[in-house]
Design a protein around this motif. Structure first.
Motif: not given
Length: 336
Positions: A84-107
């Motif tokens: 689910w989206p968090t923070g500013p909820q930009g276009a890539n701040d949600r879902g299970l894309s590679r970008k979102h997963i790899l950034e989210s785990i660090d957060g």
């Protein structure tokens, strides 16, 4: 003390009663109380803690990280989730894309103040991102040492089967599913549980007391008690409106009191013990707004409900039980 169960076919053992902080930490209760609840869980023998980045818009992870500070990390099992989206909820701040997963785990790791989580879970199924991309990203998270195992939440039997096949190809341990499950909500029994048994996944179930409805404190034609989730205007009341607006559900829940009394349990303890009778359930997640709730609910650990009383529970609830497997599909949005 709380008993342990293996999670799936893995070697990981978790407490069969797990502490979760959805709808509480960072929102429904103050940080000091939230910390006291975590301490009560630790005192009761709970070592497994479940959260998600979206809970209170990341605040729940932060509160949990602070509450667990100073504990021996190897003695804990910490779970979190992504989707689910968090923070500013930009276009890539949600879902299970590679970008979102790899950034989210660090957060999540930063907020939890840990180098790794024991279980990283896909909070819902992503109908937009290719499953191959999602599973490869999870595999990379595991290989980087940021998660030891992976799991899913509210996936259908077919989705679990497809995800497990890819996980096996990638050599990644997909070992669990986190669905809603209670005496009133049994949608996983027909398809998800049999598939999970076959593939070696366990259920880590949320809402075993139906967000408080199965405690019996909500009475037909009466206002929710002050301070209860049903009276919470920050999201709690909305989550249980399905049950609170159904007079028959509330009436039938009251019919469970004699069963609880016969076992010497509270209504909440009965509800938690009931989900743990399912041998595919590794853990029931409990939440709390007061430390004493934790101390009471852990008493459900190790309880065996005789078959005749299980039958009486089914008879008491009758047709108010929701068991349609299609309800799982509806929990994941078609678009994000």
């Amino acid at each position: 003390m709380v008993a342990y169960r293996r999670l799936g076919r893995s070697g990981l053992k978790i407490t069969e009663i797990t502490y979760g902080n959805w709808l509480t930490h960072g929102s429904q209760v103050e940080d000091e109380t939230a910390t006291a609840c975590v301490r009560a869980a630790l005192d009761a023998g709970i070592t497994t803690f479940d959260t998600a980045d979206v809970y209170a818009n990341t605040r729940a992870e932060t509160v949990l990280g602070e509450a667990l500070k100073g504990q021996r990390r190897a003695s804990l099992e910490i779970f979190t989730k992504v989707f689910w989206p968090t923070g500013p909820q930009g276009a890539n701040d949600r879902g299970l894309s590679r970008k979102h997963i790899l950034e989210s785990i660090d957060g999540s790791l930063e907020r939890l103040q840990t180098d790794y989580v024991d279980l990283y879970q896909a909070h819902r199924f992503d109908h937009v991102t290719p499953l191959e991309e999602t599973m490869q990203a999870f595999a990379d998270v595991v290989r980087q040492g940021k998660a030891l195992y992976i799991g899913v939440s509210e996936w259908t039997a077919d989705q679990i089967r497809a995800g497990k096949a890819l996980a096996d190809e990638l050599g990644v341990p997909l070992i669990s599913n986190q669905p809603q499950y209670s005496m009133l909500w049994r949608v996983i029994e027909g398809e998800v549980v049999p598939t999970s048994r076959e593939l070696g996944l366990s259920q880590v179930v949320w809402s075993p007391i139906a967000q408080g409805v199965l405690t019996g404190k909500y009475r037909p034609d009466q206002a929710p008690p002050a301070g209860s989730r049903g009276a919470d205007d920050k999201g709690g009341a909305q989550m249980i409106s399905r049950f609170l607006t159904n007079t028959e559900v509330l009436e039938r829940v009251q019919d469970l009191r004699p069963v609880a009394d016969e076992l010497g349990l509270s209504m909440a303890q009965l509800a938690i013990a009931w989900v743990l009778q399912n041998d595919n359930v590794a853990a029931a997640i409990i939440g709390a707004s007061r430390p004493e709730q934790v101390a009471e609910n852990v008493k459900a650990s190790g309880v065996t409900i005789p078959p005749e009383l299980m039958a009486r529970i089914d008879q008491a609830l009758g047709d108010v039980v929701v068991s349609d497997p299609a309800m799982t599909q509806k929990s994941s949005p078609a678009e994000i």
